[in-house]
Design a protein around this motif. Structure first.
Motif, PDB file in Angstrom:
ATOM      1  N   LEU A  60       0.761  -1.182   0.376  1.00 15.93           N
ATOM      2  CA  LEU A  60      -0.293   0.072  -0.020  1.00 15.93           C
ATOM      3  C   LEU A  60       0.981   0.907   0.078  1.00 15.93           C
ATOM      4  N   LEU A  61       2.089   0.984   0.508  1.00 18.43           N
ATOM      5  CA  LEU A  61       2.885   2.023   1.171  1.00 18.43           C
ATOM      6  C   LEU A  61       4.088   2.281  -0.059  1.00 18.43           C
ATOM      7  N   GLY A  62       4.247   1.389  -0.802  1.00 20.72           N
ATOM      8  CA  GLY A  62       4.935   1.571  -1.568  1.00 20.72           C
ATOM      9  C   GLY A  62       3.928   2.509  -2.784  1.00 20.72           C
ATOM     10  N   PHE A  63       2.989   1.424  -2.868  1.00 24.21           N
ATOM     11  CA  PHE A  63       1.872   2.128  -4.199  1.00 24.21           C
ATOM     12  C   PHE A  63       1.646   3.370  -4.234  1.00 24.21           C
ATOM     13  N   GLY A  64       0.941   3.848  -3.464  1.00 26.34           N
ATOM     14  CA  GLY A  64       1.038   5.554  -2.892  1.00 26.34           C
ATOM     15  C   GLY A  64       2.070   6.501  -3.123  1.00 26.34           C
ATOM     16  N   VAL A  65       3.282   6.182  -3.239  1.00 21.90           N
ATOM     17  CA  VAL A  65       4.723   6.396  -3.638  1.00 21.90           C
ATOM     18  C   VAL A  65       4.665   6.310  -5.036  1.00 21.90           C
ATOM     19  N   VAL A  66       4.551   5.695  -5.518  1.00 22.46           N
ATOM     20  CA  VAL A  66       4.713   5.023  -6.890  1.00 22.46           C
ATOM     21  C   VAL A  66       3.931   5.841  -7.764  1.00 22.46           C
ATOM     22  N   LEU A  67       2.843   6.414  -7.015  1.00 23.39           N
ATOM     23  CA  LEU A  67       1.717   7.360  -7.754  1.00 23.39           C
ATOM     24  C   LEU A  67       1.564   8.470  -8.048  1.00 23.39           C
ATOM     25  N   THR A  68       2.298   9.010  -6.606  1.00 22.95           N
ATOM     26  CA  THR A  68       2.514  10.307  -6.543  1.00 22.95           C
ATOM     27  C   THR A  68       3.911  10.599  -6.885  1.00 22.95           C
ATOM     28  N   GLY A  69       5.398   9.862  -7.168  1.00 26.84           N
ATOM     29  CA  GLY A  69       6.304  10.410  -7.468  1.00 26.84           C
ATOM     30  C   GLY A  69       6.417   9.717  -8.935  1.00 26.84           C
ATOM     31  N   GLY A  70       6.160   9.419  -9.194  1.00 24.09           N
ATOM     32  CA  GLY A  70       5.631   9.239 -11.133  1.00 24.09           C
ATOM     33  C   GLY A  70       4.922  10.952 -11.381  1.00 24.09           C
ATOM     34  N   ARG A  71       3.605  10.789 -11.067  1.00 19.94           N
ATOM     35  CA  ARG A  71       3.258  12.129 -11.412  1.00 19.94           C
ATOM     36  C   ARG A  71       4.265  13.513 -10.750  1.00 19.94           C
TER      37      ARG A  71
END
Length: 83
Positions: A60-71
């Motif tokens: 869950l934490l990784g998914f949130g980071v990937v979403l915001t970091g990618g954007r």
């Protein structure tokens, strides 16, 4: 960066659609950060209540980071190309 280019980059345009997918950029931004916030909230709640497995919390934490970091990485790249 010239003042015109800077104003163009920093202006709020509710109809802007940089990737031409018929979804305004503000809607993509809002959806991305809402999903990321939900993921982080679920991870924190699962950790506090200790009802989620550690691997699920990490996912869950990784998914949130990937979403915001990618954007944010894409936004920084676009700003650099404009300047």
């Amino acid at each position: 960066m010239s003042k015109n280019k800077e104003a163009e980059v920093n202006e709020v345009n509710l109809k802007a659609d940089k990737n031409e997918n018929n979804i305004p950029d503000w809607a993509e931004f809002t959806a991305t950060y809402i999903i990321a916030a939900v993921c982080v909230s679920m991870a924190v709640a699962g950790y506090v209540r200790q009802d989620l497995d550690g691997s699920i919390i990490k996912w869950l934490l990784g998914f949130g980071v990937v979403l915001t970091g990618g954007r944010d990485a894409i936004k920084a790249f676009i700003k650099r190309k404009v300047g």
